[in-house]
Design an enzyme around this catalytic site. Structure first.
Site, PDB file in Angstrom:
ATOM      1  N   ARG A  24       0.828  -1.218   0.000  1.00 40.73           N
ATOM      2  CA  ARG A  24       0.000   0.000   0.000  1.00 40.73           C
ATOM      3  C   ARG A  24       0.855   1.259   0.000  1.00 40.73           C
ATOM      4  O   ARG A  24       0.485   2.266  -0.613  1.00 40.73           O
ATOM      5  CB  ARG A  24      -0.952  -0.025   1.212  1.00 40.73           C
ATOM      6  CG  ARG A  24      -2.107  -1.035   1.016  1.00 40.73           C
ATOM      7  CD  ARG A  24      -2.697  -1.439   2.346  1.00 40.73           C
ATOM      8  NE  ARG A  24      -3.929  -2.215   2.239  1.00 40.73           N
ATOM      9  CZ  ARG A  24      -3.992  -3.534   2.037  1.00 40.73           C
ATOM     10  NH1 ARG A  24      -2.890  -4.240   1.879  1.00 40.73           N
ATOM     11  NH2 ARG A  24      -5.163  -4.162   1.991  1.00 40.73           N
ATOM     12  N   ARG A 119      -7.113 -17.837  -8.954  1.00 36.16           N
ATOM     13  CA  ARG A 119      -7.801 -17.098  -7.880  1.00 36.16           C
ATOM     14  C   ARG A 119      -8.926 -16.217  -8.436  1.00 36.16           C
ATOM     15  O   ARG A 119      -8.833 -15.686  -9.528  1.00 36.16           O
ATOM     16  CB  ARG A 119      -6.771 -16.285  -7.065  1.00 36.16           C
ATOM     17  CG  ARG A 119      -5.814 -17.233  -6.349  1.00 36.16           C
ATOM     18  CD  ARG A 119      -4.768 -16.527  -5.543  1.00 36.16           C
ATOM     19  NE  ARG A 119      -5.324 -15.865  -4.364  1.00 36.16           N
ATOM     20  CZ  ARG A 119      -4.594 -15.153  -3.518  1.00 36.16           C
ATOM     21  NH1 ARG A 119      -3.289 -14.993  -3.731  1.00 36.16           N
ATOM     22  NH2 ARG A 119      -5.148 -14.591  -2.470  1.00 36.16           N
ATOM     23  N   SER A 164     -13.345  -9.116   2.853  1.00 34.35           N
ATOM     24  CA  SER A 164     -12.063  -9.092   2.156  1.00 34.35           C
ATOM     25  C   SER A 164     -11.475  -7.687   2.150  1.00 34.35           C
ATOM     26  O   SER A 164     -12.070  -6.754   1.607  1.00 34.35           O
ATOM     27  CB  SER A 164     -12.237  -9.576   0.709  1.00 34.35           C
ATOM     28  OG  SER A 164     -11.127  -9.173  -0.071  1.00 34.35           O
ATOM     29  N   ASP A 313      -4.509 -15.421   7.558  1.00 39.31           N
ATOM     30  CA  ASP A 313      -3.249 -15.921   6.987  1.00 39.31           C
ATOM     31  C   ASP A 313      -2.448 -16.755   7.983  1.00 39.31           C
ATOM     32  O   ASP A 313      -1.464 -17.398   7.614  1.00 39.31           O
ATOM     33  CB  ASP A 313      -2.399 -14.748   6.474  1.00 39.31           C
ATOM     34  CG  ASP A 313      -3.117 -13.988   5.363  1.00 39.31           C
ATOM     35  OD1 ASP A 313      -3.997 -14.580   4.710  1.00 39.31           O
ATOM     36  OD2 ASP A 313      -2.803 -12.790   5.167  1.00 39.31           O
TER      37      ASP A 313
HETATM   38  O1  SPQ Z   1      -1.662 -10.988  -1.504  1.00 40.83           O
HETATM   39  P1  SPQ Z   1      -2.187 -12.378  -1.300  1.00 40.83           P
HETATM   40  O2  SPQ Z   1      -1.540 -13.325  -2.270  1.00 40.83           O
HETATM   41  O3  SPQ Z   1      -3.681 -12.480  -1.349  1.00 40.83           O
HETATM   42  O4  SPQ Z   1      -1.691 -12.815   0.182  1.00 40.83           O
HETATM   43  C1  SPQ Z   1      -2.330 -13.331   1.368  1.00 40.83           C
HETATM   44  C2  SPQ Z   1      -1.172 -14.033   2.183  1.00 40.83           C
HETATM   45  O5  SPQ Z   1      -1.326 -15.100   2.758  1.00 40.83           O
HETATM   46  O6  SPQ Z   1      -0.112 -13.407   2.232  1.00 40.83           O
HETATM   47  C3  SPQ Z   1      -3.493 -14.281   1.098  1.00 40.83           C
HETATM   48  F1  SPQ Z   1      -3.215 -15.379   0.577  1.00 40.83           F
HETATM   49  O7  SPQ Z   1      -2.779 -12.272   2.240  1.00 40.83           O
HETATM   50  C4  SPQ Z   1      -3.908 -11.422   1.983  1.00 40.83           C
HETATM   51  C5  SPQ Z   1      -4.984 -11.671   3.039  1.00 40.83           C
HETATM   52  O8  SPQ Z   1      -5.397 -13.005   3.074  1.00 40.83           O
HETATM   53  C6  SPQ Z   1      -3.424  -9.990   2.062  1.00 40.83           C
HETATM   54  C7  SPQ Z   1      -4.529  -8.993   2.238  1.00 40.83           C
HETATM   55  C8  SPQ Z   1      -4.249  -7.554   2.048  1.00 40.83           C
HETATM   56  O9  SPQ Z   1      -3.062  -7.129   2.084  1.00 40.83           O
HETATM   57  O10 SPQ Z   1      -5.225  -6.796   1.877  1.00 40.83           O
HETATM   58  C9  SPQ Z   1      -5.795  -9.367   2.638  1.00 40.83           C
HETATM   59  C10 SPQ Z   1      -6.210 -10.775   2.831  1.00 40.83           C
HETATM   60  O11 SPQ Z   1      -6.902 -11.223   1.681  1.00 40.83           O
HETATM   61  P2  SPQ Z   1      -8.476 -10.958   1.455  1.00 40.83           P
HETATM   62  O12 SPQ Z   1      -8.811 -11.772   0.241  1.00 40.83           O
HETATM   63  O13 SPQ Z   1      -9.147 -11.467   2.683  1.00 40.83           O
HETATM   64  O14 SPQ Z   1      -8.699  -9.531   1.221  1.00 40.83           O
END
Ligand code: SPQ
Length: 426
Positions: A24, A119, A164, A313
């Protein structure tokens, strides 16, 4: 080959920068006016993908290890990329960037690796189309590669169908480019780094209960960001410190944002000896502290509901911890695990079962019976960084040396992981 621990884990670690915040900081730096400096940036593969995407959009970014400078060009300073934007393995990069690209009056195409190709993108495509963006891709825009032709957005009120942070952030980022007001309503609170960063970059954001509102057309100004250590990375050593006998580990400068500290609540409920020894809170910015963890006797618990987004996570490493706790641990309401880098219900259950754990998958989580001795076996990260790190910690307890396939996956979020682990074993 992964090593068993004989003498316990002892020492002090500086946990690398938070992945969510590092992404971010680069994104907001790029669309703010003027210079942004980022200290303790996570130089993991995912965040480097974010940097390279913004370079392709015409932003100058300098990096010296974990110090990053972004020369922002304001909301409308990005230029049409000549090449595809490669997000690698990073869900955060693709979903948040779609929010920013939805506001751009040009054409771009995003794609990533094999895991990203599986995904779901519909969750971000749906609200962004409602705001006026033209998005296409495989499966009607639901899967990568996806193309975005943005511009002329209008604000919407959007009730998130799934909890999310990525979808919330994509809509808020698009909202900066929209005419009028954009409101996102969350079913359950998720990590709020985007909201905090909008304030840090001089933007106006209103948060009332589950509603988050921003006005379009606000100008952001460059900022100086100090990224705290990633609690999701610290979690592997918090659990290792509890389950490996004769251990005491200090983890310094860990981010303690309430929307991410579910792991600490779970550790405490399971009976772990974990102490927060200092905590700085700067209202708008991110709270930080040091943590000390010692070997502990653990008991099984039930984990579900509003706690899930605060530790989503960390579920792979919590599952390992549950194999070393007395009694039953039930993890529920966690269907989202199925759409992470791997289907984490499947990969956690299959790989821990190979090591002798008593664990079964359910439709929305898993059930683990402890306490079980672990045996050595050949296991696989399947390219998922969190599965790779969880299995490396599990191997500390196996009766012989275990073997991990695809160990390099950890570099997505924690390139120094094996080095840090080895330093605690000396
Ligand atoms: O970036 P990515 O691949 O989705 O990474 C993960 C992780 O385990 O590092 C998920 F697999 O983290 C996401 C987290 O699960 C990172 C994130 C964010 O930075 O906003 C939010 C979460 O995902 P989501 O789908 O719940 O918004």
């Amino acid at each position: 080959m992964l090593k068993k621990s004989t003498k316990g884990l002892n020492g002090v670690l500086q946990i690398p920068g938070d992945k969510s915040i590092s992404h971010r900081a680069v994104m907001f730096g790029a669309i703010a006016e003027g210079k942004t400096t980022i200290k303790n940036f996570l130089a993991g593969a995912d965040c480097l993908s974010t940097i390279s995407c913004f370079e392709r959009l015409g932003i100058q970014i300098e990096r010296n290890e974990t110090d990053v400078t972004v020369y922002g060009k304001g909301l409308y300073g990005l230029r049409e990329p000549q090449e595809l934007l490669d997000v690698g393995n990073s869900g955060t990069t693709i979903r948040l960037m779609m929010g920013i690209l939805a506001g751009q009056n040009f054409f771009s195409v995003l794609a990533g690796d094999e895991s990203i190709a599986k995904r779901p993108m519909t969750r971000v495509v749906t609200p962004l189309r409602q705001m006026g963006a033209l998005i296409d891709g495989r499966e009607n825009g639901g899967k990568t590669p996806v193309s975005v032709r943005g511009g002329n957005l209008h604000g919407i009120t959007y009730e998130l169908p799934v909890a999310s942070a990525q979808v919330k952030s994509a809509v808020l980022l698009a909202g900066l480019y929209a005419e009028g007001t954009t409101t996102v309503i969350e079913p359950v609170k998720t990590r709020d780094h985007t909201e905090r960063m909008i304030s840090t970059f001089g933007g106006n954001i209103q948060i009332k209960d589950a509603s988050i509102t921003i006005e379009g057309g606000q100008e952001l100004r460059g900022a100086d960001i100090l990224v705290p250590g990633d609690i999701s990375s610290a979690a592997f050593f918090l659990v290792a410190g509890c389950i490996v006998p004769n251990s005491e580990i200090k983890l310094e400068n860990v981010g303690l944002n309430e929307s991410r500290t579910g792991i600490i609540d779970v550790l405490r409920q399971m009976g772990a000896d974990v102490t927060i020894i200092s905590k700085q809170t700067n209202e708008k910015e991110e709270p930080v502290g040091d943590l000390i963890v010692k070997s502990s006797s653990l008991k099984g618990i039930e984990i579900g509901g509003n706690l899930i987004p605060r530790l989503i996570d960390e579920i792979p490493i919590i599952a390992l911890m549950a194999t070393q706790a007395e009694g039953t641990t039930v993890i529920k309401d966690a269907k989202e695990l199925k759409v992470k880098e791997t289907n984490r219900i499947e990969t956690v259950v299959s790989e821990l079962s190979k090591l002798g754990a008593n664990i079964v998958a359910t439709d929305d989580g898993m059930i683990i019976q402890g306490k079980t001795p672990l045996k050595s076996a050949k296991v696989n990260s399947y390219g998922d960084h969190r599965i790779g790190m969880m299995l490396s910690i599990a191997a500390l307890l196996t009766d012989g040396d275990a073997e991990l396939e695809n160990p390099e996956a950890v570099s997505v979020s924690y390139p120094e992981f094996y080095e840090h682990l080895a330093s605690l074993m000396n």
